[in-house]
Design an enzyme around this catalytic site. Structure first.
Site, short mmCIF file in Angstrom:
data_model
loop_
_atom_site.label_atom_id
_atom_site.label_comp_id
_atom_site.label_asym_id
_atom_site.label_seq_id
_atom_site.Cartn_x
_atom_site.Cartn_y
_atom_site.Cartn_z
NE ARG A 1 -3.47 2.26 2.86
CZ ARG A 1 -3.09 3.37 3.51
NH1 ARG A 1 -1.84 3.47 4.00
NH2 ARG A 1 -3.93 4.39 3.66
CB SER B 1 -12.57 -0.88 2.70
OG SER B 1 -11.23 -0.99 2.38
CE LYS C 1 -8.52 4.75 4.90
NZ LYS C 1 -8.28 5.48 3.66
N1 LIG Z 1 -6.18 -0.93 2.47
C1 LIG Z 1 -7.07 -1.63 3.22
N2 LIG Z 1 -6.86 -2.96 3.44
C2 LIG Z 1 -7.75 -3.64 4.19
C3 LIG Z 1 -7.54 -5.12 4.43
F1 LIG Z 1 -8.71 -5.77 4.38
F2 LIG Z 1 -6.73 -5.61 3.49
F3 LIG Z 1 -6.99 -5.30 5.62
N3 LIG Z 1 -8.86 -3.07 4.73
C4 LIG Z 1 -9.09 -1.75 4.53
C5 LIG Z 1 -8.20 -0.99 3.78
C6 LIG Z 1 -8.48 0.48 3.53
O1 LIG Z 1 -8.79 0.60 2.16
P1 LIG Z 1 -9.37 1.98 1.64
O2 LIG Z 1 -10.59 2.30 2.41
O3 LIG Z 1 -9.48 1.91 0.17
O4 LIG Z 1 -8.25 3.01 2.04
P2 LIG Z 1 -6.72 2.99 1.53
O5 LIG Z 1 -6.75 2.77 0.05
O6 LIG Z 1 -6.21 4.35 1.95
O7 LIG Z 1 -6.03 1.86 2.24
#
Ligand SMILES: Nc1nc(C(F)(F)F)ncc1COP(=O)(O)OP(=O)(O)O
Ligand SMILES: [Mg+2]
Length: 219
Positions: free
Chosen positions: A43, A114, A143
């Site tokens: 990420r 998510s 975040k």
């Molecule tokens: N990256 C993530 N991975 C998970 C996981 F399930 F893999 F643990 N859950 C939630 C997020 C958050 O995803 P998102 O809401 O798009 O925000 P960002 O792109 O900033 O991460």
């Protein structure tokens, strides 16, 4: 992918990008996997994150480490990067694109979504999500643009609604609270700083795995 296999892989789901690490990202990942992390998501986000070329190069390097350790390699948000690397899967949020369209474009890959409530969860599963990322469970400093902290309630609500799909909790999770996250209904915990900021990522990962497995035994 088969639910039970994925539930096992979600036990300790390490997420990281170059900004989250105290040491070299490759070293942090090697140590996290040695300690027992069961799944990895790259990420690369936030102020000052890598350029596209640097991001691609680091993604390739981290993908090789996951391959060597037989741990699936998931990309966050960036479907083009996922496809170009033939990664094992993609994670997207509620604002990251049309889920049905993304699902149909990568039918054989792991697709995580998510979700923040039962409605989003049911929509995601109907559209073909393989697992659900539920959070933030606790306060997180990683975040900035999260939804409101939800505690355990949404995990319990999802299971009470009859959702049996693989669920991983995310947001402020550590060795201290991982057991309760599993008890509340998650199949695993997803962490960034609990491993990436730890002076010993191997120890951090093994400590999390031990708490998660205790929680799974208690259910
Ligand atoms: N990256 C993530 N991975 C998970 C996981 F399930 F893999 F643990 N859950 C939630 C997020 C958050 O995803 P998102 O809401 O798009 O925000 P960002 O792109 O900033 O991460
Ligand atoms: Mg996203």
């Amino acid at each position: 992918m088969e639910y039970n296999t994925l539930k096992l892989q979600l036990k300790v789901y390490f997420i990281m990008g170059s900004l989250n690490c105290r040491a070299e990202p490759e070293l942090v990942l090697e140590q996290a996997l040695k300690g027992g992390a069961t799944l990895f998501q790259y990420r690369e986000k936030g102020e000052g994150c890598l350029s596209p070329d640097q991001k691609n190069a680091l993604a390739l390097s981290l993908q090789k480490i996951c391959g060597k350790n037989h741990v699936p390699f998931i990309i966050n948000d960036d479907i083009d990067l996922m496809i170009s690397l033939n990664a094992d899967g993609l994670h997207i949020g509620q604002e990251d694109g049309d889920l049905n369209q993304i699902r149909s474009s990568i039918p054989d890959k792991i697709l995580g979504v998510s979700v923040h409530n039962v409605e989003e969860a049911e929509d995601a599963l109907r559209a073909g999500a393989d697992y659900l990322g539920v959070g933030p469970i606790f306060d997180t400093s990683t975040k900035m643009d999260t939804r409101d902290v939800m505690g355990f309630s949404v995990l319990k609500e999802l299971r009470a609604a009859g959702i049996t799909a693989p669920i991983v909790g995310i947001g402020g999770i550590s060795e201290e609270n991982a057991f309760e996250v599993i008890e509340a209904g998650a199949d695993g915990v997803s962490v960034i700083s609990a491993i990436s900021q730890h002076v010993n990522p191997e120890k951090a990962a093994s400590g999390l795995l031990e708490r998660v497995e205790k929680g799974l035994e208690s259910k």
